[in-house]
Enzyme design. Structure first.
Site, PDB file in Angstrom:
ATOM      1  N   PRO A   1     -15.671  -4.118   1.757  1.00 16.91           N
ATOM      2  CG  PRO A   1     -16.030  -3.654   4.023  1.00 16.91           C
ATOM      3  CD  PRO A   1     -14.944  -3.778   3.003  1.00 16.91           C
ATOM      4  CG  LEU A   2     -18.920  -0.061   2.762  1.00 13.40           C
ATOM      5  CD1 LEU A   2     -18.746   1.320   3.392  1.00 13.40           C
ATOM      6  CD2 LEU A   2     -20.354  -0.533   2.897  1.00 13.40           C
TER       7      LEU A   2
ATOM      8  CE1 TYR B   1      -3.065  -2.973   0.141  1.00 10.61           C
ATOM      9  CE2 TYR B   1      -3.412  -2.617   2.471  1.00 10.61           C
ATOM     10  CZ  TYR B   1      -3.678  -3.331   1.325  1.00 10.61           C
ATOM     11  OH  TYR B   1      -4.557  -4.387   1.366  1.00 10.61           O
TER      12      TYR B   1
ATOM     13  CG  HIS C   1      -1.549  -8.813  -0.940  1.00 13.69           C
ATOM     14  ND1 HIS C   1      -0.990  -7.587  -0.666  1.00 13.69           N
ATOM     15  CD2 HIS C   1      -2.865  -8.558  -1.134  1.00 13.69           C
ATOM     16  CE1 HIS C   1      -1.920  -6.648  -0.710  1.00 13.69           C
ATOM     17  NE2 HIS C   1      -3.061  -7.205  -0.994  1.00 13.69           N
TER      18      HIS C   1
END
Length: 394
Positions: free
Chosen positions: A269-270, A119, A188
């Site tokens: 999750p959104l 990230y 990952h």
């Protein structure tokens, strides 16, 4: 036991974990309970202080167990996905504000924070490490290995889960985060050149050495999970899962997790913010720091078509006094008792909104009504481009 007390007895925390493992005790049980109890005390104290007739702040009251047996891991019912604090989510607040947001999440009972070396190569880990300094007795941090980097640049066509790279990434993550032990260490993406049994064995060694408490995998199929679990018990699987992507229901992964006693952590999750209702066909994504602009599902025409799903969530939530984002998160939490979603945000208002979803309970009839309404609307566009999709096990 505090770190200073351990050192006075002649061994540091890592040495303590090693000795505990060699003695056959379950690594993580004592520290995990200490952290959960600390988080519960924070919540209890906060709630007591708010019993004044005024509206209370959102806080997590429940915990969930990921994994089973010696691989069991107790965490808050909802975690915090840290990627968007700096990576792939357009504009974000300054570092000071983001650190304050993480502090607020801790104070409200979040005990699981999710990051990765990729990230913004080490950037997110260092940010999270700085934010959680002084809080590591109350929380766990998960990170990830497996992408291939050369001089800090990701080689997107290859993965690297060789034992040497797993160990190197682990050491980097520990240093970046300023911790002695990672709560969860995920693969990952699968490395086709390294057998999953070798990966599992290496993670098992890291557990015995006290460098990680548990391990998991991201976006893998049932065969890979079974093979890995035989070598070293898997605590958790992390895959994308929400109203617009539920392949884990269709390919048997969710059912296998239930069968083997493995936890499940849905990322995005959104649907990368879409199900919160704040993205439309006119939304502008930062071309330098947002991968959504490259995804088929986030083009203006597909956003316009898929917005019908947001309207379903909005209609369902309107009569219950909850937002589309809360409907989406509550649905996941109500779906299985071993699911712990990790929504991310850079806004205090959204943190408040997300945490309140953990207290929402749907009846079986409501779950069926909601799922049927969403299923009636076809999802338009792929979630990833062809290269990224090729790295997902079916």
């Amino acid at each position: 036991m505090k770190k200073e007390q351990i050192q006075e007895n002649g061994m540091d925390r890592r040495g303590f974990l090693k000795r505990t493992a060699l003695a056959g005790a379950a690594l993580c049980i004592v520290p995990a309970l200490e952290k959960v109890n600390a988080a519960e005390k924070v919540i209890s104290d906060r709630q007591k202080s708010l019993n004044t007739g005024m509206p209370s702040l959102a806080a997590l009251h429940d915990t969930r167990t990921l994994g089973s047996g010696k691989a069991a891991f107790q965490v808050s019912v909802m975690g915090f996905g840290c990627m968007g604090l700096n990576h792939n989510r357009s504009w974000h607040p300054d570092r000071k504000q983001e650190i304050a947001l993480i502090h607020e999440a801790v104070e409200r009972g979040v005990t699981l924070f999710d990051t990765a070396e990729s990230y913004g190569y080490h950037v997110n880990e260092k940010l999270v490490g700085e934010a959680l300094k002084g809080y590591t007795d109350r929380v766990f941090v998960s990170s990830k290995f497996g992408h291939k980097f050369v001089n800090g640049v990701q080689v997107r066509t290859e993965e690297n889960s060789t034992p040497q790279n797993i160990r190197q990434v682990c050491e980097n993550s520990l240093r970046n985060l300023g911790v002695e032990t990672l709560g969860i260490f995920y693969q990952h993406r699968i490395d086709p050149n390294t057998p999953i049994e070798v990966v599992a064995e290496t993670c098992g060694e890291l557990i015995k050495e006290g460098k990680i408490l548990h391990w998991g995998m991201c976006e893998v199929n049932v065969n890979t999970i079974r093979s890995a679990h035989k070598v070293c018990p898997v605590t958790v699987i992390q895959s994308e899962y929400h109203f617009m992507h539920h392949s884990v229901e269709e390919n048997g992964v969710l059912a296998l997790c239930e069968e083997l006693g493995i936890g499940f952590v849905p990322y995005s999750p959104l649907n990368r913010g879409f199900l919160g209702g704040m993205i439309n066909e006119y939304t502008q994504f930062d071309p330098k720091n947002d991968n959504r602009q490259t995804l088929p599902r986030f083009q203006p025409d597909t956003i316009r078509a898929n917005y019908r799903i947001v309207e379903v969530l909005n209609a369902f939530g309107r009569t219950r006094g909850i937002t589309p984002a809360q409907v989406a998160l509550a649905w996941l939490i109500n779906k299985r008792p071993f699911i712990v979603p990790i929504p991310g945000t850079t806004k205090l208002s959204h943190l408040e909104e997300n945490l309140r979803a953990a207290d929402i309970r749907f009846t079986p009839e409501e779950m069926q009504e909601l799922e049927a309404a969403v299923a009636a609307i076809p999802v338009v566009g792929s979630r990833y481009d062809a290269l990224q999709e090729s790295k997902i096990q079916k």
